[in-house]
Motif scaffolding. Structure first.
Motif, mmCIF file in Angstrom:
data_model
loop_
_atom_site.group_PDB
_atom_site.id
_atom_site.type_symbol
_atom_site.label_atom_id
_atom_site.label_comp_id
_atom_site.label_asym_id
_atom_site.label_seq_id
_atom_site.Cartn_x
_atom_site.Cartn_y
_atom_site.Cartn_z
ATOM 1 N N ASN A 118 -2.049 18.573 1.324
ATOM 2 C CA ASN A 118 -1.856 17.641 0.220
ATOM 3 C C ASN A 118 -0.481 16.984 0.261
ATOM 4 O OD1 ASN A 118 -4.396 18.261 -0.665
ATOM 5 N ND2 ASN A 118 -3.747 19.549 -2.370
ATOM 6 N N LEU A 119 0.577 17.764 0.524
ATOM 7 C CA LEU A 119 1.924 17.185 0.629
ATOM 8 C C LEU A 119 1.994 16.187 1.774
ATOM 9 C CD1 LEU A 119 4.272 20.242 -0.009
ATOM 10 C CD2 LEU A 119 4.041 18.211 -1.426
ATOM 11 N N HIS A 120 1.457 16.594 2.911
ATOM 12 C CA HIS A 120 1.461 15.719 4.097
ATOM 13 C C HIS A 120 0.737 14.410 3.782
ATOM 14 C CE1 HIS A 120 1.408 14.700 8.363
ATOM 15 N NE2 HIS A 120 0.140 14.362 8.198
ATOM 16 N N TYR A 151 4.734 6.585 1.945
ATOM 17 C CA TYR A 151 5.693 5.966 2.863
ATOM 18 C C TYR A 151 5.063 5.163 3.995
ATOM 19 C CZ TYR A 151 9.648 8.270 0.693
ATOM 20 O OH TYR A 151 10.613 8.649 -0.186
ATOM 21 N N VAL A 152 3.758 4.959 3.986
ATOM 22 C CA VAL A 152 3.127 4.270 5.112
ATOM 23 C C VAL A 152 3.709 2.876 5.328
ATOM 24 C CG1 VAL A 152 1.127 3.330 3.855
ATOM 25 C CG2 VAL A 152 0.949 3.821 6.297
ATOM 26 N N GLY A 153 3.992 2.130 4.270
ATOM 27 C CA GLY A 153 4.559 0.788 4.425
ATOM 28 C C GLY A 153 5.927 0.823 5.075
ATOM 29 N N LEU A 154 6.766 1.747 4.643
ATOM 30 C CA LEU A 154 8.105 1.855 5.218
ATOM 31 C C LEU A 154 8.050 2.381 6.652
ATOM 32 C CD1 LEU A 154 11.014 1.293 4.508
ATOM 33 C CD2 LEU A 154 11.204 3.610 3.618
ATOM 34 N N ILE A 155 7.132 3.288 6.926
ATOM 35 C CA ILE A 155 6.970 3.791 8.299
ATOM 36 C C ILE A 155 6.613 2.634 9.230
ATOM 37 C CG2 ILE A 155 5.509 5.213 9.806
ATOM 38 C CD1 ILE A 155 5.282 7.192 7.409
ATOM 39 N N ILE A 156 5.688 1.781 8.799
ATOM 40 C CA ILE A 156 5.280 0.631 9.622
ATOM 41 C C ILE A 156 6.444 -0.340 9.786
ATOM 42 C CG2 ILE A 156 3.790 -1.404 9.664
ATOM 43 C CD1 ILE A 156 1.628 0.412 8.303
ATOM 44 N N ILE A 162 16.351 9.500 1.737
ATOM 45 C CA ILE A 162 15.205 10.195 1.141
ATOM 46 C C ILE A 162 13.981 10.011 2.039
ATOM 47 C CG2 ILE A 162 13.609 10.182 -0.827
ATOM 48 C CD1 ILE A 162 16.118 9.390 -2.554
ATOM 49 N N PHE A 163 13.822 8.803 2.577
ATOM 50 C CA PHE A 163 12.734 8.537 3.519
ATOM 51 C C PHE A 163 12.866 9.437 4.750
ATOM 52 C CE2 PHE A 163 11.551 6.005 7.346
ATOM 53 C CZ PHE A 163 10.178 6.068 7.198
ATOM 54 N N GLY A 164 14.083 9.602 5.272
ATOM 55 C CA GLY A 164 14.295 10.482 6.419
ATOM 56 C C GLY A 164 13.893 11.911 6.095
ATOM 57 N N ILE A 185 6.858 15.286 6.294
ATOM 58 C CA ILE A 185 5.585 14.862 6.887
ATOM 59 C C ILE A 185 5.392 15.535 8.250
ATOM 60 C CG2 ILE A 185 4.353 12.875 7.885
ATOM 61 C CD1 ILE A 185 5.592 11.188 5.568
ATOM 62 N N ALA A 186 6.455 15.589 9.051
ATOM 63 C CA ALA A 186 6.354 16.215 10.379
ATOM 64 C C ALA A 186 6.068 17.709 10.261
ATOM 65 C CB ALA A 186 7.635 15.974 11.167
#
Length: 181
Positions: free
Chosen positions: A8-10, A17-22, A136-138, A144-145
């Motif tokens: 669930n966390l993943h 964060y999918v938009g920022l990852i892209i 925070i994204f990092g 996520i990893a």
């Protein structure tokens, strides 16, 4: 009721964060190749110029530059000399490059490339709010990893074979640093 599990966390952090990852992935790839193609901005207007300059100097003052720039309706923002080329930065994204041996140059008015230039701006931003958000994204990317490697179990799980891929993934950048840094 929300259940805090690795899955669930993943899933939820990845969705958020999918938009920022892209955007960061896309602009990071472009930044890696900026010597070949730099789409942060593009010239929408260029003008060839010829200047009578003192060619035996690489030390220009703001006043000297403003004097030969007075007819262009630009505001001085800084300059540098590199490899016999004077580059003058003006406000509103206007750049002058002059070959100091000939006095010939190009005055370019630039604009940011839509979307691509804006994602690169985010990637390179020094705004304090954005730096905190990026930090925070990092941390979220670490979450996520870590949660991602803990989801599979059994023969495809981290304990069985996943750790081998993780070690290889860690060794590759370390080897690169050792050999090329």
């Amino acid at each position: 009721m929300y259940k805090f599990t690795n899955r669930n966390l993943h899933r939820d952090f990845a969705y958020f964060y999918v938009g920022l990852i892209i955007a960061f992935s896309f602009s990071g790839i472009i930044l890696n190749h900026r010597q070949d193609w730099y789409p942060m901005d593009y010239a929408y207007e260029s003008e060839e110029v010829s200047l009578a300059m003192v060619t035996n100097t690489s030390d220009f003052s703001k006043e000297q530059i403003e004097s030969f720039s007075k007819d262009w309706d630009v505001e001085y923002d800084g300059h540098r000399v590199r490899d016999n080329t004077l580059r003058v930065y003006y406000k509103n994204n206007v750049i002058l490059d002059v070959d100091m041996s000939t006095g010939e140059g190009v005055l370019e008015h630039k604009r940011k490339v839509p979307f691509i230039g804006h994602t690169m701006f985010l990637h390179k931003s020094t705004n304090s709010f954005w730096i905190w958000y990026s930090d925070i994204f990092g941390a979220a990317m670490l979450l996520i990893a870590i949660t991602g490697i803990l989801i599979p179990n059994g023969k495809n799980g981290f304990k069985s074979r996943g750790w081998k891929f993780a070690v290889a993934g860690i060794l590759f950048p370390l080897l690169f640093l050792i050999l090329y840094a």
